[in-house]
Structures are given as C-alpha cells and as structure tokens.
Design an enzyme around this catalytic site. Structure first.
Site, PDB file in Angstrom:
ATOM      1  N   HIS A   1     -37.374 -16.560 -61.041  1.00  0.00           N
ATOM      2  CA  HIS A   1     -38.165 -16.956 -60.900  1.00  0.00           C
ATOM      3  C   HIS A   1     -38.525 -17.266 -58.754  1.00  0.00           C
ATOM      4  O   HIS A   1     -38.994 -16.940 -58.370  1.00  0.00           O
ATOM      5  CB  HIS A   1     -38.317 -17.958 -61.421  1.00  0.00           C
ATOM      6  CG  HIS A   1     -38.761 -17.447 -62.517  1.00  0.00           C
ATOM      7  ND1 HIS A   1     -40.335 -16.960 -62.803  1.00  0.00           N
ATOM      8  CD2 HIS A   1     -38.981 -18.437 -63.436  1.00  0.00           C
ATOM      9  CE1 HIS A   1     -40.641 -17.148 -63.903  1.00  0.00           C
ATOM     10  NE2 HIS A   1     -40.012 -18.022 -64.674  1.00  0.00           N
TER      11      HIS A   1
ATOM     12  N   HIS B   1     -32.811 -16.850 -65.156  1.00  0.00           N
ATOM     13  CA  HIS B   1     -33.881 -16.836 -65.891  1.00  0.00           C
ATOM     14  C   HIS B   1     -34.787 -17.120 -64.705  1.00  0.00           C
ATOM     15  O   HIS B   1     -35.614 -16.577 -64.080  1.00  0.00           O
ATOM     16  CB  HIS B   1     -34.092 -16.718 -66.857  1.00  0.00           C
ATOM     17  CG  HIS B   1     -35.649 -16.926 -66.753  1.00  0.00           C
ATOM     18  ND1 HIS B   1     -36.974 -15.540 -67.503  1.00  0.00           N
ATOM     19  CD2 HIS B   1     -36.701 -17.679 -67.088  1.00  0.00           C
ATOM     20  CE1 HIS B   1     -38.349 -16.209 -67.782  1.00  0.00           C
ATOM     21  NE2 HIS B   1     -38.213 -17.096 -67.617  1.00  0.00           N
ATOM     22  N   GLU B   2     -34.364 -18.637 -64.233  1.00  0.00           N
ATOM     23  CA  GLU B   2     -34.944 -19.591 -63.762  1.00  0.00           C
ATOM     24  C   GLU B   2     -34.690 -18.977 -61.656  1.00  0.00           C
ATOM     25  O   GLU B   2     -35.241 -19.218 -60.872  1.00  0.00           O
ATOM     26  CB  GLU B   2     -34.888 -20.431 -63.788  1.00  0.00           C
ATOM     27  CG  GLU B   2     -34.855 -21.363 -64.774  1.00  0.00           C
ATOM     28  CD  GLU B   2     -36.394 -21.322 -65.451  1.00  0.00           C
ATOM     29  OE1 GLU B   2     -37.017 -21.258 -64.659  1.00  0.00           O
ATOM     30  OE2 GLU B   2     -36.424 -21.292 -66.608  1.00  0.00           O
TER      31      GLU B   2
END
Length: 238
Positions: A107, A103-104
């Site tokens: 980003h 998920h990070e």
C-alpha cells in the site's frame, strides 16, 4: 413481492447469504492467520524487516514502520506515512506475518507510485463517509412523510443514492487490495524472503484477507438491491 405477511423475504434471499459469506470470511482469515503464524520462515526475517525490504526494493525511503496493539490491526496510514504492524506481525518470523507486512508495504508503494485506484479511493473517502452517515436518516425521513407523497420518495431515493456511495468505495477498494497482495507476493518471490514452499502460507493468508473485502462488497450490493426492490416496488404500486 418483497414482503409476505409482513416478512421481508428480500433480506432472506438477498442479504442473508452475503452476511453468512462475510461471517465465514472473517472466521477464515483468523483461522488461516493462526495456522500460518505457526509456520516460521527458514530465513528468520521479521514482519518489520520484510516490510522494510519491500520499501527499499521500490525506492521508498520516507515511510516509517511502527508497532501497533491488537490482532490483525495492521494498516498503512497515508496521512502520517507510517506502516503500523500488529504485535503478531512486527517481530514475528512466520509466513503469515511476512505476507501481511509485505501487503501493507505494498500500500505504501502504491501511494509512492501514485497508483490510480488508491488515489481515487483517497479522493472519494470524504464523500462516501458523508453518504454512509446520511443514507439511513434520509430514508427514515422519507418514511415519516408517508409513502404516498412525492417528497417522501425524494428523500428515500436520496438515501439510497447515498448508500450507493459506500458501495462505490468498496468497489474501488477491491483492486487496491488485490494489487497490494500481488505486489507483496512479487516482492517475496523476487527478494527470496520466503522459500517456494513457505510462500504458500503467505499467499493463503493474503487470499483469506482479500475474501473479507469481497464479502463486504457483496453485503453492500445486496443491501442496495434490497432497498431498491422494497421502495422501488412500493412507488410503482402507489
């Protein structure tokens, strides 16, 4: 009538349900992460390795991955171009850790590919920071002038408008977070970082995390509506 015998009913039927939702979402993300932290991936890939694979698969080569202290403190810092993974994620091989790490990395890929909502969020951060700090002082200043004067409501409505800026930020944040999770799951599936069964743990962890953003947005929206109902109603009565 927002008040009844001095009791603020707008808080009870508008804000309190959203606050309870936020408390549940916070508890749920912790319990979900703890649960799937015990589900180890069969391929024994760590969170840091998973994040690196997502970056490499998207042609992103200039992002560093570092360890950071704390629990669920994982984040991507666009200023230093660094993904910081918590101790429970960086070296962990659990399905929860891999979901969070990807998920990070999602980003970081958003910034690299100039994803429009994340650029918009970055652009409005300075304005929303000022707005969130000025909202309550402006409302309090308006109250000091007394609710019978026009200048009082000028300050109050400026304060409400400033509070609304924080809601705009959270509304823009929602698609950013959901998209990062979609990118994470797509990378997990395409790169076969987890088996089909293990992917459920990562997906449930990310869904629980997303609910915290939904709940925070709901709280801000309810607070904004409450302010409008309280002061808008008083202005009409005056």
């Amino acid at each position: 009538m927002p008040y009844f015998y001095g009791f603020d009913w707008t808080y009870i039927y508008l804000v309190l349900p959203c606050v309870l939702l936020a408390i549940w979402a916070s508890s749920n993300v912790n319990s979900t992460f703890n649960r799937y932290s015990k589900q180890l991936s069969s391929r024994r890939i760590t969170g840091a390795q998973a994040a690196q694979r997502v970056l490499s698969a998207n042609g992103v080569t200039n992002v560093q991955i570092e360890r950071v202290s704390g629990k669920l403190t994982d984040h991507y810092d666009p200023r230093s171009n660094v993904i910081r993974l918590s101790e429970d994620v960086y070296d962990a091989t659990s399905t929860a850790a891999i979901g969070v790490a990807c998920h990070e990395a999602g980003h970081a890929v958003q910034y690299a590919q100039e994803y429009a909502p994340i650029k918009m969020r970055a652009a409005i951060i300075p304005i929303t920071n000022i707005g969130s700090k000025m909202a309550m002082p402006l409302i309090l200043l308006g109250l000091l002038f007394g609710l019978a004067s026009d200048i009082s409501f000028t300050f109050i409505y400026l304060g409400i408008a400033c509070f609304g800026l924080s809601l705009i930020f959270q509304l823009v944040t929602l698609p950013v977070e959901f998209d990062a999770s979609r990118r994470a799951m797509r990378a997990i599936e395409s790169s076969e970082l987890l088996t089909t069964e293990e992917q459920k743990g990562a997906r449930k962890t990310l869904t629980a995390a997303a609910m915290t953003y939904v709940a925070a947005t709901a709280v801000s929206l309810a607070q904004l509506l409450r302010l409008i109902m309280i002061f808008g109603g008083r202005h009409r009565n005056d």
